[in-house]
Design a protein around this motif. Sequence first.
Motif, PDB file in Angstrom:
ATOM      1  N   ASN A  27       0.838  -1.196   0.000  1.00  0.00           N
ATOM      2  CA  ASN A  27       0.000   0.000   0.000  1.00  0.00           C
ATOM      3  C   ASN A  27       0.876   1.250   0.000  1.00  0.00           C
ATOM      4  O   ASN A  27       0.852   2.061   0.919  1.00  0.00           O
ATOM      5  CB  ASN A  27      -0.919  -0.017   1.222  1.00  0.00           C
ATOM      6  N   LEU A  28       1.659   1.403  -1.087  1.00  0.00           N
ATOM      7  CA  LEU A  28       2.636   2.481  -1.201  1.00  0.00           C
ATOM      8  C   LEU A  28       2.512   3.134  -2.564  1.00  0.00           C
ATOM      9  O   LEU A  28       2.100   2.506  -3.540  1.00  0.00           O
ATOM     10  CB  LEU A  28       4.053   1.939  -1.017  1.00  0.00           C
ATOM     11  N   GLN A  29       2.891   4.391  -2.649  1.00  0.00           N
ATOM     12  CA  GLN A  29       2.796   5.132  -3.900  1.00  0.00           C
ATOM     13  C   GLN A  29       3.903   4.749  -4.878  1.00  0.00           C
ATOM     14  O   GLN A  29       5.017   4.394  -4.485  1.00  0.00           O
ATOM     15  CB  GLN A  29       2.862   6.630  -3.623  1.00  0.00           C
ATOM     16  N   GLY A  30       3.582   4.835  -6.172  1.00  0.00           N
ATOM     17  CA  GLY A  30       4.575   4.660  -7.221  1.00  0.00           C
ATOM     18  C   GLY A  30       5.189   3.278  -7.304  1.00  0.00           C
ATOM     19  O   GLY A  30       6.377   3.139  -7.595  1.00  0.00           O
ATOM     20  N   GLY A  56      -7.779  -2.714  -1.792  1.00  0.00           N
ATOM     21  CA  GLY A  56      -8.368  -1.668  -0.977  1.00  0.00           C
ATOM     22  C   GLY A  56      -7.371  -1.118   0.020  1.00  0.00           C
ATOM     23  O   GLY A  56      -6.171  -1.371  -0.068  1.00  0.00           O
ATOM     24  N   ASP A  57      -7.890  -0.344   0.994  1.00  0.00           N
ATOM     25  CA  ASP A  57      -7.121   0.304   2.059  1.00  0.00           C
ATOM     26  C   ASP A  57      -6.207   1.406   1.536  1.00  0.00           C
ATOM     27  O   ASP A  57      -5.287   1.832   2.219  1.00  0.00           O
ATOM     28  CB  ASP A  57      -6.283  -0.703   2.849  1.00  0.00           C
ATOM     29  N   GLY A  58      -6.449   1.869   0.296  1.00  0.00           N
ATOM     30  CA  GLY A  58      -5.557   2.846  -0.304  1.00  0.00           C
ATOM     31  C   GLY A  58      -5.916   4.283   0.023  1.00  0.00           C
ATOM     32  O   GLY A  58      -6.892   4.575   0.725  1.00  0.00           O
ATOM     33  N   ILE A  59      -5.121   5.190  -0.540  1.00  0.00           N
ATOM     34  CA  ILE A  59      -5.362   6.617  -0.394  1.00  0.00           C
ATOM     35  C   ILE A  59      -5.787   7.200  -1.738  1.00  0.00           C
ATOM     36  O   ILE A  59      -5.606   6.572  -2.786  1.00  0.00           O
ATOM     37  CB  ILE A  59      -4.103   7.349   0.123  1.00  0.00           C
ATOM     38  N   ASN A  60      -6.385   8.402  -1.692  1.00  0.00           N
ATOM     39  CA  ASN A  60      -6.779   9.134  -2.909  1.00  0.00           C
ATOM     40  C   ASN A  60      -7.712   8.325  -3.804  1.00  0.00           C
ATOM     41  O   ASN A  60      -7.549   8.275  -5.020  1.00  0.00           O
ATOM     42  CB  ASN A  60      -5.539   9.579  -3.690  1.00  0.00           C
ATOM     43  N   THR A  61      -8.662   7.663  -3.189  1.00  0.00           N
ATOM     44  CA  THR A  61      -9.719   6.829  -3.797  1.00  0.00           C
ATOM     45  C   THR A  61      -9.227   5.491  -4.322  1.00  0.00           C
ATOM     46  O   THR A  61     -10.010   4.707  -4.849  1.00  0.00           O
ATOM     47  CB  THR A  61     -10.506   7.543  -4.919  1.00  0.00           C
ATOM     48  N   ALA A 202      -2.267   7.518  -6.073  1.00  0.00           N
ATOM     49  CA  ALA A 202      -3.262   6.773  -5.306  1.00  0.00           C
ATOM     50  C   ALA A 202      -2.751   5.345  -5.123  1.00  0.00           C
ATOM     51  O   ALA A 202      -1.986   4.832  -5.940  1.00  0.00           O
ATOM     52  CB  ALA A 202      -4.603   6.784  -6.022  1.00  0.00           C
ATOM     53  N   THR A 203      -3.190   4.683  -4.060  1.00  0.00           N
ATOM     54  CA  THR A 203      -2.646   3.370  -3.716  1.00  0.00           C
ATOM     55  C   THR A 203      -3.752   2.395  -3.324  1.00  0.00           C
ATOM     56  O   THR A 203      -4.874   2.780  -3.016  1.00  0.00           O
ATOM     57  CB  THR A 203      -1.668   3.473  -2.531  1.00  0.00           C
TER      58      THR A 203
END
Length: 212
Positions: A27-30, A56-61, A202-203
Amino acid sequence: ISGGSTGWTFYEDAFWDPNGWLELTGNLQGKSGSIYNTGAFVDPGDATISFSIWTGDGINTGADGFAMTVVDVPDVEALNAFVGEASNGGCLGYGVAGPCGDMALSAFHVEFDTWQNGGDPNTDPTPQNHVAITLDGNPGTHLLWTDMLGVENSQQWHDVLVTIQGDHITVSMDGVQKLDGQIPGFVFHGGFIGFSGTTGGATNFHPFDNLH
């Protein structure tokens, strides 16, 4: 997946989760990760493939999604070349053709897309999360697709069943049929089977398990 990580080759950010499944991104960006079973080859012809996923459990939708791929290449060296060319982001770690590149490839993909792309680089057919069949490393051409509501549920596993009978393909999730259609002229060539997933700004988590 019985036998732990034996028989699997991990690329980029993918890893074996100590909880007992394979994780593509964390669950990390990029992030962009792929995992292929290099110890076995899926036979050509009719096929039934089942596996479990959750996201799921991500950020920014939440984003970007993942894909199951069966790629018809002669050996692991050619597989490595394909994975090395595959783009991240909206190309979901399998895109090498169409808007994602110019590699000639024979491959079958079932994508689970959780981010609407609008020409960056490909354009999705719906603003909703969707499941789609694409071919030959081209995530820009959705040959069969439908909206996939409710897939981004925190740590809820979903059982997926893919059947191929000639040019007739079905995909069900949790016992509910999502796709049922024909792709005229389609021939399933088999190959190495694997999964890829990506995140950006988003992640989401992108794990899978129980491949048969």
